[in-house]
Design a protein around this motif. Structure first.
Motif, mmCIF file in Angstrom:
data_model
loop_
_atom_site.group_PDB
_atom_site.id
_atom_site.type_symbol
_atom_site.label_atom_id
_atom_site.label_comp_id
_atom_site.label_asym_id
_atom_site.label_seq_id
_atom_site.Cartn_x
_atom_site.Cartn_y
_atom_site.Cartn_z
ATOM 1 N N LEU A 1 -49.634 20.487 26.031
ATOM 2 C CA LEU A 1 -48.280 21.115 25.452
ATOM 3 C C LEU A 1 -48.239 21.549 24.089
ATOM 4 O O LEU A 1 -48.678 20.691 23.172
ATOM 5 C CB LEU A 1 -47.019 20.173 25.892
ATOM 6 C CG LEU A 1 -45.794 20.539 25.306
ATOM 7 C CD1 LEU A 1 -45.134 21.916 25.721
ATOM 8 C CD2 LEU A 1 -44.699 19.339 25.447
ATOM 9 N N TYR A 2 -47.782 22.689 23.908
ATOM 10 C CA TYR A 2 -47.734 23.045 22.158
ATOM 11 C C TYR A 2 -46.542 23.675 22.134
ATOM 12 O O TYR A 2 -45.899 24.342 22.716
ATOM 13 C CB TYR A 2 -48.669 24.040 21.797
ATOM 14 C CG TYR A 2 -48.842 25.460 22.371
ATOM 15 C CD1 TYR A 2 -48.292 26.442 21.619
ATOM 16 C CD2 TYR A 2 -49.434 25.880 23.693
ATOM 17 C CE1 TYR A 2 -48.187 27.996 22.206
ATOM 18 C CE2 TYR A 2 -49.323 27.017 24.050
ATOM 19 C CZ TYR A 2 -48.856 27.947 23.251
ATOM 20 O OH TYR A 2 -48.901 29.428 23.723
ATOM 21 N N ILE B 1 -50.420 16.828 22.527
ATOM 22 C CA ILE B 1 -49.019 17.564 22.552
ATOM 23 C C ILE B 1 -48.727 17.981 20.789
ATOM 24 O O ILE B 1 -48.717 17.325 20.037
ATOM 25 C CB ILE B 1 -47.576 16.799 22.676
ATOM 26 C CG1 ILE B 1 -47.902 16.217 24.242
ATOM 27 C CG2 ILE B 1 -46.516 17.642 22.679
ATOM 28 C CD1 ILE B 1 -46.775 15.680 24.695
ATOM 29 N N ASN B 2 -49.296 19.411 20.708
ATOM 30 C CA ASN B 2 -49.127 19.990 19.472
ATOM 31 C C ASN B 2 -47.872 20.225 19.323
ATOM 32 O O ASN B 2 -47.418 21.183 19.700
ATOM 33 C CB ASN B 2 -50.050 20.918 19.643
ATOM 34 C CG ASN B 2 -50.281 21.619 18.174
ATOM 35 O OD1 ASN B 2 -49.631 21.357 17.199
ATOM 36 N ND2 ASN B 2 -51.409 22.520 17.905
ATOM 37 N N MET B 3 -47.027 19.408 18.243
ATOM 38 C CA MET B 3 -45.787 19.786 17.921
ATOM 39 C C MET B 3 -45.441 20.712 16.940
ATOM 40 O O MET B 3 -44.249 20.890 16.804
ATOM 41 C CB MET B 3 -45.036 18.247 17.755
ATOM 42 C CG MET B 3 -45.006 17.430 19.012
ATOM 43 S SD MET B 3 -43.864 17.980 19.938
ATOM 44 C CE MET B 3 -42.181 18.079 19.108
ATOM 45 N N HIS B 4 -46.302 21.555 16.433
ATOM 46 C CA HIS B 4 -45.989 22.594 15.569
ATOM 47 C C HIS B 4 -47.143 23.321 15.344
ATOM 48 O O HIS B 4 -48.279 23.115 14.762
ATOM 49 C CB HIS B 4 -45.584 21.846 14.283
ATOM 50 C CG HIS B 4 -45.117 23.223 13.221
ATOM 51 N ND1 HIS B 4 -44.084 23.999 13.353
ATOM 52 C CD2 HIS B 4 -46.045 23.613 11.999
ATOM 53 C CE1 HIS B 4 -44.151 24.637 12.299
ATOM 54 N NE2 HIS B 4 -45.029 24.428 11.482
ATOM 55 N N THR B 5 -47.095 24.804 15.766
ATOM 56 C CA THR B 5 -47.953 25.409 15.519
ATOM 57 C C THR B 5 -47.561 26.873 15.612
ATOM 58 O O THR B 5 -46.266 27.011 16.010
ATOM 59 C CB THR B 5 -49.394 25.441 16.488
ATOM 60 O OG1 THR B 5 -50.246 26.413 15.992
ATOM 61 C CG2 THR B 5 -48.628 25.866 17.872
ATOM 62 N N LEU C 1 -47.390 14.751 15.724
ATOM 63 C CA LEU C 1 -48.329 15.364 15.001
ATOM 64 C C LEU C 1 -48.613 16.739 15.509
ATOM 65 O O LEU C 1 -48.379 17.186 16.728
ATOM 66 C CB LEU C 1 -49.907 14.748 15.451
ATOM 67 C CG LEU C 1 -49.941 13.296 14.791
ATOM 68 C CD1 LEU C 1 -51.364 12.977 15.085
ATOM 69 C CD2 LEU C 1 -49.731 13.234 13.298
ATOM 70 N N GLY C 2 -48.985 17.679 14.583
ATOM 71 C CA GLY C 2 -49.289 19.182 14.825
ATOM 72 C C GLY C 2 -50.319 19.786 13.968
ATOM 73 O O GLY C 2 -50.706 19.053 13.217
ATOM 74 N N THR C 3 -50.813 20.834 14.286
ATOM 75 C CA THR C 3 -51.752 21.548 13.533
ATOM 76 C C THR C 3 -51.403 22.513 12.806
ATOM 77 O O THR C 3 -52.148 23.010 11.859
ATOM 78 C CB THR C 3 -52.989 21.976 14.677
ATOM 79 O OG1 THR C 3 -52.206 23.197 15.216
ATOM 80 C CG2 THR C 3 -53.601 21.138 15.597
ATOM 81 N N ASP C 4 -50.211 23.033 12.841
ATOM 82 C CA ASP C 4 -49.616 24.331 12.243
ATOM 83 C C ASP C 4 -50.470 25.354 12.716
ATOM 84 O O ASP C 4 -51.558 25.200 13.825
ATOM 85 C CB ASP C 4 -49.752 24.063 10.497
ATOM 86 C CG ASP C 4 -48.496 24.648 9.952
ATOM 87 O OD1 ASP C 4 -48.164 26.093 10.553
ATOM 88 O OD2 ASP C 4 -48.478 24.792 8.777
ATOM 89 N N GLY D 1 -44.522 13.257 20.955
ATOM 90 C CA GLY D 1 -44.162 14.479 21.518
ATOM 91 C C GLY D 1 -43.362 14.900 22.705
ATOM 92 O O GLY D 1 -42.503 15.455 22.707
ATOM 93 N N ALA D 2 -43.727 14.053 23.755
ATOM 94 C CA ALA D 2 -43.078 14.163 24.905
ATOM 95 C C ALA D 2 -41.711 13.644 24.793
ATOM 96 O O ALA D 2 -40.659 14.344 25.391
ATOM 97 C CB ALA D 2 -43.894 13.437 26.123
ATOM 98 N N LYS D 3 -41.308 12.462 24.053
ATOM 99 C CA LYS D 3 -40.122 11.975 24.050
ATOM 100 C C LYS D 3 -39.300 13.201 23.078
ATOM 101 O O LYS D 3 -37.970 13.408 23.441
ATOM 102 C CB LYS D 3 -40.225 10.715 22.817
ATOM 103 C CG LYS D 3 -38.949 10.232 22.740
ATOM 104 C CD LYS D 3 -39.177 8.965 21.600
ATOM 105 C CE LYS D 3 -37.852 8.425 21.183
ATOM 106 N NZ LYS D 3 -38.146 7.193 20.485
ATOM 107 N N ALA D 4 -39.712 13.870 22.200
ATOM 108 C CA ALA D 4 -39.004 14.911 21.268
ATOM 109 C C ALA D 4 -38.605 16.117 22.368
ATOM 110 O O ALA D 4 -37.386 16.586 22.231
ATOM 111 C CB ALA D 4 -39.931 15.759 20.523
#
Length: 409
Positions: free
Chosen positions: A99-100, A42-46, A278-281, A325-328
């Protein structure tokens, strides 16, 4: 083990051969012998459509780079976002992301592109008024219009409120967007404490308050907030983020590459009560959307600056990239367990990278790369099988057709 998937969820897990004949009746049986099933990333920020901006604004500090990017973005259009989002979705699927969490322009266009690819997505309406009152009023109207279209969105899509940052959005608009999000049960996606300059400028403008303290004074912080970066933090900032159960997203490749910083306080935040993800931006700063690479870099930097090789355990790192990320988002995914959504990577271990008898996660995170991800299941459906994704060539051709929209300089 055998994993049974039904109606998009994991319906049962048993030792091989342990599922009853009735459970298998009418089902497609996929032989994954020699492979390993792990939760999808789960990529939480991009900023997905920035997949077409790789290499733009290199070797520039964040503040100068933003001015450069904003000038380029003034020329992009809906077709550019469509194909940029398709390229991003293709890359994320091929690197195991299910999911992103996106924050970019023409989000209704980006949502459609992502849904066509079968990938789960959270799309922000992005507020960025540059402290202009007339622009703020226009953005309020546009947000409400876009929100009204959400009932027609695919079930894999989530609408969120994007507040770019405290330095690019007026206080009045931050307050309006926050109130609108909470009245409508929407997540708030915002950049927070990304650079030292942001921290110092905020303290100068707001009576010594840090970005986190400033947002707290406005009543913005809460468990519905997804705060990207959260890098320049005092002990009090960490206490506030934990107290409000904020979801803090680390983006190591982007932060390190832009020299914004690298001493992310994941343990301190987690111990305080924050949910660390975590995310990749976006690709204009991180240059790729590979969560496996981001996980490895995250761990290496933590070990280095803390001078502790045990600074970030493998399972904790895996949780940050999946179930946290799923929790968020309040979703039941990120684990391979009965009752969870069937968002699953199938890892091919028949290669040099997994020959070692070391624990699987050690080989997966520190030795392997995304080419070992053989297949990807999202919501019980294969979106990649044997490294093949539908329409790959058409996506590349479509992306090339819009690249002239921006100047390469």
């Amino acid at each position: 083990m055998d994993i049974r998937i039904k109606d998009g969820t994991i319906a049962g897990i048993a030792p091989h051969g342990g599922l009853s004949a009735g459970m298998l009746e009418g089902a497609e049986v996929v032989d994954c012998a020699g492979k390993v099933a792990v939760p999808g990333f789960i990529n939480m920020h991009t900023h997905a459509a920035m997949s077409l901006m790789r290499g733009i604004g290199e070797d520039m500090v964040l503040s100068d780079r933003l001015d450069h990017i904003w000038e380029i973005e003034s020329r992009i259009d809906a077709p550019y976002i469509h194909w940029g989002s398709k390229v991003a979705a293709l890359e994320m699927i091929k690197s195991g992301t299910t999911l992103y969490n996106d924050q970019y322009w023409f989000s209704h266009v980006a949502q459609k592109a992502a849904s066509e690819m079968g990938i789960r997505n959270a799309m922000s309406y992005v507020f960025l008024d540059h402290l202009d009152k007339d622009e703020a009023e226009r953005e309020k109207e546009q947000c409400m219009k876009m929100h009204a279209t959400v009932p027609g969105w695919d079930s894999n899509s989530i609408f969120t409120i994007g507040i770019h940052a405290i330095y690019s959005v007026s206080e009045e608009l931050i307050l309006w967007a926050t109130e609108y999000a909470r009245r409508n049960g929407l997540r708030i996606h915002i950049h927070v404490a990304e650079s030292e300059k942001e921290d110092l400028d905020c303290k100068a403008a707001h009576g010594g308050l840090s970005p986190v303290e400033y947002l707290d004074s406005l009543g913005v912080l809460g468990p519905d907030v997804i705060a990207a970066h959260t890098l320049w933090l005092s002990e009090h900032d960490i206490e506030l983020l934990g107290q409000h159960k904020v979801n803090c997203v680390h983006n190591i490749n982007s932060n390190a590459k832009l020299a914004s910083g690298y001493k992310f306080k994941w343990k301190e935040l987690s111990d305080a009560g924050a949910n660390v993800c975590l995310g990749t931006d976006g690709c204009a700063s991180s240059n790729n959307l590979d969560m496996l690479e981001a996980m490895k870099t995250t761990a290496i930097f933590q070990k280095a600056w803390r001078k502790d090789p045990s600074a970030l355990p493998l399972q904790t790192l895996m949780d940050m990239a999946t179930v946290n990320g799923a929790k968020a988002f309040g979703l039941k995914t990120g684990r391979i367990e009965a009752g969870y959504d069937a968002d699953i990577q199938i890892i091919d271990t028949d290669n040099t990278l997994f020959l070692s008898p070391a624990p699987f996660l050690a080989n997966f995170i520190y030795s392997a790369h995304s080419e070992c991800i053989d297949s990807l299941i999202i919501g019980g459906k294969f979106v990649m099988r044997g490294r093949k994704v539908a329409d790959e060539r058409d996506i590349l051709d479509g992306a090339r057709s819009v690249l002239s929209t921006i100047a390469r300089n």
